[in-house]
Design an enzyme around this catalytic site. Structure first.
Site, PDB file in Angstrom:
ATOM      1  N   ASP A  39      17.480  72.410  26.467  1.00  0.00           N
ATOM      2  CA  ASP A  39      18.155  73.603  26.274  1.00  0.00           C
ATOM      3  C   ASP A  39      17.671  74.766  26.882  1.00  0.00           C
ATOM      4  OD1 ASP A  39      19.678  72.390  24.355  1.00  0.00           O
ATOM      5  OD2 ASP A  39      18.438  72.795  22.756  1.00  0.00           O
ATOM      6  N   TYR A  67       7.550  65.942  22.779  1.00  0.00           N
ATOM      7  CA  TYR A  67       7.826  67.361  22.518  1.00  0.00           C
ATOM      8  C   TYR A  67       6.717  67.761  21.793  1.00  0.00           C
ATOM      9  CZ  TYR A  67      12.628  66.202  23.958  1.00  0.00           C
ATOM     10  OH  TYR A  67      13.719  65.678  24.778  1.00  0.00           O
ATOM     11  N   ASP A  81      18.574  76.945  16.325  1.00  0.00           N
ATOM     12  CA  ASP A  81      17.263  77.440  16.987  1.00  0.00           C
ATOM     13  C   ASP A  81      17.340  78.909  17.183  1.00  0.00           C
ATOM     14  OD1 ASP A  81      19.042  77.940  19.244  1.00  0.00           O
ATOM     15  OD2 ASP A  81      18.478  76.724  20.455  1.00  0.00           O
ATOM     16  N   ARG A 173      16.161  69.835  17.780  1.00  0.00           N
ATOM     17  CA  ARG A 173      16.513  70.907  17.195  1.00  0.00           C
ATOM     18  C   ARG A 173      17.469  70.632  15.736  1.00  0.00           C
ATOM     19  NH1 ARG A 173      21.531  72.843  19.137  1.00  0.00           N
ATOM     20  NH2 ARG A 173      21.104  71.824  20.995  1.00  0.00           N
TER      21      ARG A 173
END
Length: 296
Positions: A39, A67, A81, A173
């Protein structure tokens, strides 16, 4: 001509496509592509395949990913987000540390996950984020994903940070939606940094600024990872010199192949010369026979 993978440390604020385009300009290479979208707000490992290595992008993107993500309590957005529009705001709302830790522990495993409505998943041939931006309902089907590890790094009443190792297709997300629903607390993804894609880690990554400096000094090749190293998680089979021409012409045959295939359980393998130059990626069909999937 450059042929390999640049592990870019993508900055926040640009799309993955923008990062690919910037890398291509720096390297003066038109043939570039990324392996696994990040993203715009996310940072970290974005493998960029350059030259003939663009042929392996799909195989790199299949690898597991790691992550580090930060979540905030008290607000939820339409995108999940911090880039989205607030949907619910409840200052002072939070989930207890033990609740968060328990939820992460239960996350490990394989399960169906519904992608966020603001995602690149196609619905009737249209990207779902385009439908969502038009205010249209986006019925997305759940997809099977796997979380290999989910670990709480730190917590306070404002939010928490986690480490996640997961399969392709997992949306970090989406956790702001799913965990927020579980806790009964509005949540949003505040930050996301990708640490690894397969065998390519952030310790190998280079920023656009440093890559520019190296290119100007004629040293950009120093940061190019050869295809066999980029595909280090895939079995690598050496093709003898007298069979190289046949492989390049799309033919798999010879006693050398039988020696590699015996007992091999993997579905794909990389064929290389005795000097480790990549030749092709092969795969096993349901019948058990192996064939060339892609020449390199």
């Amino acid at each position: 001509m450059i042929n390999g993978v640049i592990v870019l440390d993508k900055p926040g604020g640009i799309t993955s496509f923008d990062a690919v385009r910037a890398t291509g300009r720096i390297l003066r290479e038109k043939k570039c592509g990324h392996a696994g979208t990040l993203d715009p707000a996310a940072t970290g490992v974005l493998p960029i395949c350059v030259g003939p290595a663009t042929k392996i992008a799909g195989y790199l993107s299949e690898d597991e990913k790691e992550y580090e993500a930060g979540f905030s309590f008290g607000i939820s957005t339409d995108t999940g987000d911090a880039e989205g529009k607030p949907v619910e705001t409840r200052p002072g709302a939070w989930a207890q540390e033990r609740e968060v830790a328990a939820a992460l522990e239960e996350l490990v495993g394989t399960f169906p996950q519904i992608p966020p409505s603001y995602s690149a998943v196609k619905v009737g041939g249209v990207r779902s984020y385009k439908l969502a931006r038009r205010g249209e309902s986006v019925p997305l089907a759940p997809r099977r994903v796997t979380v290999f590890e989910a670990r709480l790094l730190c917590w306070n009443e404002a939010g928490f940070r986690v480490f996640i190792s997961c399969s392709k297709g997992f949306y970090v997300r989406a956790l702001s939606r799913d965990l927020g629903s579980r806790f009964g607390v509005p949540m949003t993804l505040a930050s996301l940094r990708r640490l690894r894609v397969g065998g390519l880690g952030v310790d190998q990554a280079v920023t656009l600024d440093v890559l520019q400096e190296l290119a100007e000094a004629g040293r950009a090749q120093e940061r190019v990872i050869p295809i066999p190293d980029a595909l280090c998680r895939m079995p690598s089979w050496v093709v003898p010199p007298d069979s190289v021409a046949a492989v390049r012409n799309g033919r798999l045959a010879g006693s050398w192949l039988a020696g590699h295939v015996a007992g091999e359980r993997s579905g794909t393998a990389l064929l290389v010369t005795d000097k480790r130059h990549p030749l092709a990626i092969v795969g096993r069909e349901p019948s058990g026979l192996w064939k060339i999937l892609r020449g390199i």
